[in-house]
Design a protein around this motif. Structure first.
Motif, PDB file in Angstrom:
ATOM      1  N   ARG A   8       0.813  -1.216   0.000  1.00 39.38           N
ATOM      2  CA  ARG A   8       0.000   0.000   0.000  1.00 39.38           C
ATOM      3  C   ARG A   8       0.844   1.262   0.000  1.00 39.38           C
ATOM      4  O   ARG A   8       0.392   2.331  -0.403  1.00 39.38           O
ATOM      5  N   GLY A   9       2.049   1.144   0.486  1.00 46.82           N
ATOM      6  CA  GLY A   9       2.912   2.313   0.595  1.00 46.82           C
ATOM      7  C   GLY A   9       4.199   1.949   1.298  1.00 46.82           C
ATOM      8  O   GLY A   9       4.502   0.782   1.518  1.00 46.82           O
ATOM      9  N   VAL A  10       4.960   2.971   1.649  1.00 53.00           N
ATOM     10  CA  VAL A  10       6.216   2.756   2.348  1.00 53.00           C
ATOM     11  C   VAL A  10       6.315   3.791   3.464  1.00 53.00           C
ATOM     12  O   VAL A  10       5.978   4.962   3.275  1.00 53.00           O
ATOM     13  N   PRO A  38      12.582  10.663  -2.924  1.00 55.68           N
ATOM     14  CA  PRO A  38      13.397   9.445  -2.865  1.00 55.68           C
ATOM     15  C   PRO A  38      12.719   8.291  -2.144  1.00 55.68           C
ATOM     16  O   PRO A  38      12.973   7.132  -2.467  1.00 55.68           O
ATOM     17  N   ASP A  39      11.845   8.575  -1.168  1.00 54.86           N
ATOM     18  CA  ASP A  39      11.180   7.516  -0.424  1.00 54.86           C
ATOM     19  C   ASP A  39       9.794   7.197  -0.975  1.00 54.86           C
ATOM     20  O   ASP A  39       9.019   6.492  -0.326  1.00 54.86           O
ATOM     21  N   ALA A  40       9.448   7.711  -2.151  1.00 55.28           N
ATOM     22  CA  ALA A  40       8.171   7.368  -2.768  1.00 55.28           C
ATOM     23  C   ALA A  40       8.162   5.885  -3.145  1.00 55.28           C
ATOM     24  O   ALA A  40       9.214   5.249  -3.287  1.00 55.28           O
ATOM     25  N   LEU A  41       6.974   5.326  -3.298  1.00 51.49           N
ATOM     26  CA  LEU A  41       6.841   3.906  -3.616  1.00 51.49           C
ATOM     27  C   LEU A  41       7.123   3.654  -5.091  1.00 51.49           C
ATOM     28  O   LEU A  41       6.445   4.178  -5.963  1.00 51.49           O
ATOM     29  N   PHE A  59      15.651   6.743  -6.723  1.00 51.88           N
ATOM     30  CA  PHE A  59      14.948   6.192  -5.564  1.00 51.88           C
ATOM     31  C   PHE A  59      15.932   5.770  -4.471  1.00 51.88           C
ATOM     32  O   PHE A  59      17.115   5.547  -4.723  1.00 51.88           O
ATOM     33  N   ASN A  60      15.429   5.634  -3.235  1.00 52.82           N
ATOM     34  CA  ASN A  60      16.220   5.046  -2.152  1.00 52.82           C
ATOM     35  C   ASN A  60      16.087   3.531  -2.131  1.00 52.82           C
ATOM     36  O   ASN A  60      16.982   2.825  -1.663  1.00 52.82           O
ATOM     37  N   ARG A  61      14.929   3.037  -2.623  1.00 50.92           N
ATOM     38  CA  ARG A  61      14.705   1.586  -2.644  1.00 50.92           C
ATOM     39  C   ARG A  61      13.596   1.261  -3.639  1.00 50.92           C
ATOM     40  O   ARG A  61      12.747   2.105  -3.948  1.00 50.92           O
ATOM     41  N   LEU A  62      13.630   0.012  -4.137  1.00 52.31           N
ATOM     42  CA  LEU A  62      12.582  -0.513  -5.003  1.00 52.31           C
ATOM     43  C   LEU A  62      11.941  -1.699  -4.299  1.00 52.31           C
ATOM     44  O   LEU A  62      12.639  -2.521  -3.698  1.00 52.31           O
ATOM     45  N   PHE A  63      10.612  -1.807  -4.386  1.00 52.37           N
ATOM     46  CA  PHE A  63       9.926  -2.952  -3.811  1.00 52.37           C
ATOM     47  C   PHE A  63       9.593  -3.926  -4.933  1.00 52.37           C
ATOM     48  O   PHE A  63       9.061  -3.545  -5.979  1.00 52.37           O
ATOM     49  N   VAL A  64       9.948  -5.175  -4.707  1.00 50.99           N
ATOM     50  CA  VAL A  64       9.824  -6.217  -5.724  1.00 50.99           C
ATOM     51  C   VAL A  64       8.469  -6.902  -5.563  1.00 50.99           C
ATOM     52  O   VAL A  64       8.123  -7.368  -4.472  1.00 50.99           O
ATOM     53  N   VAL A  65       7.682  -6.952  -6.646  1.00 52.82           N
ATOM     54  CA  VAL A  65       6.356  -7.557  -6.605  1.00 52.82           C
ATOM     55  C   VAL A  65       6.265  -8.675  -7.638  1.00 52.82           C
ATOM     56  O   VAL A  65       7.040  -8.715  -8.597  1.00 52.82           O
ATOM     57  N   ASP A  66       5.293  -9.607  -7.421  1.00 50.88           N
ATOM     58  CA  ASP A  66       5.083 -10.680  -8.392  1.00 50.88           C
ATOM     59  C   ASP A  66       4.014 -10.271  -9.391  1.00 50.88           C
ATOM     60  O   ASP A  66       3.573  -9.112  -9.414  1.00 50.88           O
TER      61      ASP A  66
END
Length: 386
Positions: A267-269, A309-312, A333-340
């Motif tokens: 949903r977010g970070v 930078p901290d956006a999803l 970005f500061n990080r990437l979230f990995v999804v299936d």
């Protein structure tokens, strides 16, 4: 960043595996991949060795430095006003820098006051030096677990580099000491010119690194870059900010994915440096009361866009390292979230993970044996990274 042609790994693999030989072909393919991976790591390592910290400094910028005698609450609001995450601390009695004060330090101190129910209004008058020397705060807030599983003071020394320190040495210092921020010092007069992060170094890398060979066509998942599956620490939108801050502190994370429990969709970070609950507070007491708000409420109050930078931002396990670099060049970005394929969360890849991949067996101590990496006793060396 890298002048390469699009890669069709599926075609390459099918062509290699299609002939006879079975196990021999598989072993050959494995060896070829290892050679390519080693060449890629060596190319990046060579680039980091050939560039210095001076090269990542902006043409213009500002540095905020705090005298340790000023009230800590005043220092925090100065960080917010100047839109900065960290500032070096100067001790006039020692005539030297003694540490860094970060936004997350102040948040952790508020957590301490919430737990102990001490009079939080005293933060308006307590100096930075007084707070850092308070044994109860040292023991409950400013201690962190090192990679060696030993507990050491968070505010233990002023670790820094000078303008001639190579980016390779700077990365090792950040990585080996679990730092988020590394001050860059002018060696002639010990002025602090800037504080650099993994993201700053990656930005320089994707802007200036050039490579004709196709060295980065493996996926981030196959390369083991990031954190996946059961190792992930997540939180739900219905949990409180206090619970999120405790998880971040306990697991030494810089951010948490906010995930729906049933669907596992992100949903977010929530970033540890997020000051939404502080910005909306009228005073320190109100800020502590805001820790009982749910993350859903906090995220609804937050103002971010795609350039934050901290956006999803998301990717998949099938993204190659090359494509991740290109993505970073675009979004910073500061990080990437990995999804299936069902958009369920399966992992996270941070800027720190990307840089750490190219540090081939960095020596313990982060390059402290070199004359252009500095450490002095006193205050802290920064926060922890995801």
């Amino acid at each position: 960043m890298m002048d390469t042609e699009p890669t069709d790994m599926a075609t390459t693999q099918a062509g290699t595996a299609g002939g006879g030989g079975g196990g021999n072909n598989a072993a050959l393919l494995h060896n070829e991949r290892e050679v390519v991976r080693s060449a890629g790591r060596a190319a990046i390592s060579s680039f980091l060795d050939s560039h210095t910290c001076f090269s990542v400094l902006r043409a213009s910028g500002k540095v905020v430095v705090f005298d340790t005698r000023i009230p800590i609450q005043l220092a925090f609001y100065a960080l917010v006003e100047h839109d900065m995450q960290a500032a070096p601390l100067w001790d006039p009695s020692l005539c030297q820098f003694v540490g860094l004060l970060t936004v997350t330090d102040f948040i952790d101190i508020l957590r301490h006051y919430r737990r102990t129910k001490d009079d939080v209004s005293t933060l308006a008058t307590r100096s930075i030096a007084d707070i850092l020397s308070d044994p109860t705060i040292q023991n409950s807030v400013l201690l962190r677990r090192q990679h060696q599983n030993s507990v050491a003071p968070h505010h233990q020394g002023f670790l820094s580099a000078d303008t001639s320190t190579t980016l390779q040495q700077a990365c090792q210092l950040l990585h080996n000491h679990s730092l988020d921020f590394l001050p860059i010092i002018m060696p002639e007069d010990m002025r602090v010119l800037a504080t650099v992060t993994y993201t700053n170094i990656l930005e320089h890398l994707v802007t200036h690194f050039r490579e004709q060979r196709r060295l980065f066509d493996d996926t981030i998942y196959d390369l083991g870059i990031g954190t996946y599956h059961d190792s992930l620490i997540t939180i739900s939108p219905s949990q409180t900010l206090a619970e999120a801050l405790q998880l971040l502190h306990q697991h030494e994370l810089s951010a948490l994915p906010v995930m729906e429990k049933e669907s596992h969709k992100i949903r977010g970070v929530y970033s540890r440096s997020d000051i939404t609950f502080l910005a909306s507070a009228t005073d320190a007491e109100d800020a502590i009361a805001n820790m009982d708000l749910t993350l859903e409420t906090i995220m609804s109050q937050r103002r971010t866009d795609v350039t934050t930078p901290d956006a999803l931002h998301t990717c998949t396990k099938g993204h190659t390292l090359q494509s991740i670099f290109e993505y970073f060049a675009q979004l910073r970005f500061n990080r990437l979230f990995v999804v299936d394929d069902k958009e369920a969360l399966v992992g996270v890849v941070s800027a720190r993970d990307l840089v750490a991949y190219f540090l081939e067996d960095p020596p313990n101590g982060g390059g402290n044996g070199n004359g252009n990496v500095n450490s002095s006793a006193g205050g802290g060396g920064g926060g922890t990274s995801n």
